[in-house]
Design an enzyme around this catalytic site. Structure first.
Site, PDB file in Angstrom:
ATOM      1  N   THR A  16     -11.984   3.133  -1.501  1.00  0.00           N
ATOM      2  CA  THR A  16     -12.585   3.046   0.029  1.00  0.00           C
ATOM      3  C   THR A  16     -14.004   2.422   0.208  1.00  0.00           C
ATOM      4  O   THR A  16     -14.194   1.519   0.771  1.00  0.00           O
ATOM      5  CB  THR A  16     -12.483   4.122   1.081  1.00  0.00           C
ATOM      6  OG1 THR A  16     -11.138   4.921   0.797  1.00  0.00           O
ATOM      7  CG2 THR A  16     -12.723   4.035   2.074  1.00  0.00           C
ATOM      8  N   LYS A  32      -4.948  -0.675   5.453  1.00  0.00           N
ATOM      9  CA  LYS A  32      -4.395   0.419   4.622  1.00  0.00           C
ATOM     10  C   LYS A  32      -2.992   0.718   5.186  1.00  0.00           C
ATOM     11  O   LYS A  32      -2.694   1.594   6.248  1.00  0.00           O
ATOM     12  CB  LYS A  32      -5.283   1.774   4.813  1.00  0.00           C
ATOM     13  CG  LYS A  32      -4.813   3.143   4.323  1.00  0.00           C
ATOM     14  CD  LYS A  32      -5.443   3.225   2.961  1.00  0.00           C
ATOM     15  CE  LYS A  32      -5.142   4.782   2.082  1.00  0.00           C
ATOM     16  NZ  LYS A  32      -5.838   4.709   0.954  1.00  0.00           N
ATOM     17  N   GLU A  99      -5.866  -1.866   0.738  1.00  0.00           N
ATOM     18  CA  GLU A  99      -6.113  -0.480  -0.146  1.00  0.00           C
ATOM     19  C   GLU A  99      -4.926   0.353  -0.114  1.00  0.00           C
ATOM     20  O   GLU A  99      -4.308   0.563   0.625  1.00  0.00           O
ATOM     21  CB  GLU A  99      -7.407   0.300   0.720  1.00  0.00           C
ATOM     22  CG  GLU A  99      -7.641   1.347  -0.397  1.00  0.00           C
ATOM     23  CD  GLU A  99      -8.600   2.296   0.508  1.00  0.00           C
ATOM     24  OE1 GLU A  99      -8.877   3.344   0.035  1.00  0.00           O
ATOM     25  OE2 GLU A  99      -9.268   1.892   1.372  1.00  0.00           O
ATOM     26  N   GLY A 100      -4.643   0.582  -1.532  1.00  0.00           N
ATOM     27  CA  GLY A 100      -3.610   1.247  -1.698  1.00  0.00           C
ATOM     28  C   GLY A 100      -3.878   2.712  -1.847  1.00  0.00           C
ATOM     29  O   GLY A 100      -4.670   3.268  -1.165  1.00  0.00           O
ATOM     30  N   ALA A 101      -2.781   3.635  -2.211  1.00  0.00           N
ATOM     31  CA  ALA A 101      -2.960   5.177  -2.011  1.00  0.00           C
ATOM     32  C   ALA A 101      -2.924   5.711  -3.501  1.00  0.00           C
ATOM     33  O   ALA A 101      -1.889   5.468  -4.338  1.00  0.00           O
ATOM     34  CB  ALA A 101      -1.993   5.737  -1.081  1.00  0.00           C
ATOM     35  N   GLY A 102      -4.099   6.306  -3.917  1.00  0.00           N
ATOM     36  CA  GLY A 102      -4.173   7.116  -5.231  1.00  0.00           C
ATOM     37  C   GLY A 102      -4.244   5.881  -6.193  1.00  0.00           C
ATOM     38  O   GLY A 102      -4.826   4.796  -6.053  1.00  0.00           O
TER      39      GLY A 102
END
Length: 210
Positions: A16, A32, A99-102
């Site tokens: 982030t 996101k 932005e991806g997650a993890g």
């Protein structure tokens, strides 16, 4: 569509922060797709606050899940089924920062991972890596996963205290360029992020054919 898919070697590695940094250097929109966790604020809110950009440059999430955990589990607990067909990038005339997650192999559904979403979006990948102990292994594994899928890697952003030997190892063994190093900043503001100059041409990387 042109821009970047921002992923990380792990969770809480600085995706982030790097997304906000990119937004201070590029005429881009931020998206996101899947937000897992809403406290103390969502990543979209954080990016808007840090980059100090108009609300219109933050595109709405496809899914907002209340609990901060892997999206497949957060969705299950919320009684939601993530539909990958709903994760198509929104239309924009600007560059798009996604932005991806993890990390790359975090599950989104029973069958799909974050890396599958990256593949569907056809954007150059920026990999965010810690500067500290353990980063070489995590970073090289992530680079290998991208190579196996044939996904374009724009470069690595190293986040944390300056650790030259780790950066050198990542560049050498990963055969990858470092786009920037973001040190610990006593104050996170648009001005402090803008002061960190990219080492490579972001516009050129973002518009590269994939």
């Amino acid at each position: 569509m042109q821009g970047f898919f921002v992923t990380g070697t792990d969770t809480d590695v600085g995706k982030t922060l790097v997304s906000a940094w990119l937004m201070t250097h590029l005429d881009a929109d931020y998206w996101k797709p899947v937000q897992a966790g809403t406290e103390p604020e969502t990543d979209s809110v954080t990016v808007r606050r840090l980059a100090d950009i108009p609300a219109g440059r933050i595109l709405p999430e496809a899914y907002v899940l209340p609990e901060a955990m892997a999206p497949h589990e957060a969705a299950r607990r919320a009684g939601i089924t993530i539909d990958m067909t709903k994760l198509e990038a929104p239309e924009t005339d600007r560059l798009l920062i996604v932005e991806g997650a993890g990390g790359l192999l975090v599950p989104l559904t029973e069958e799909a991972y974050v890396i599958d979403l990256a593949a569907e979006l056809h954007l150059p990948v920026i990999l965010v890596a810690r500067s500290t102990l353990g980063t070489i292994n995590h970073t090289l594994l992530s680079i290998e996963a991208l190579h196996r899928r044939g996904l374009p890697l724009a470069g690595v952003v190293v986040n944390g205290p300056e650790t030259p030997h780790n950066r050198t190892a990542i560049e050498r063994y990963g055969e990858v360029n470092v786009i920037a190093e973001i040190p610990w900043l006593p104050e996170l503001t648009r001005a402090s992020l803008r002061e960190i100059e990219p080492e490579l041409d972001l516009e050129k990387l973002a518009r590269a054919e994939t």
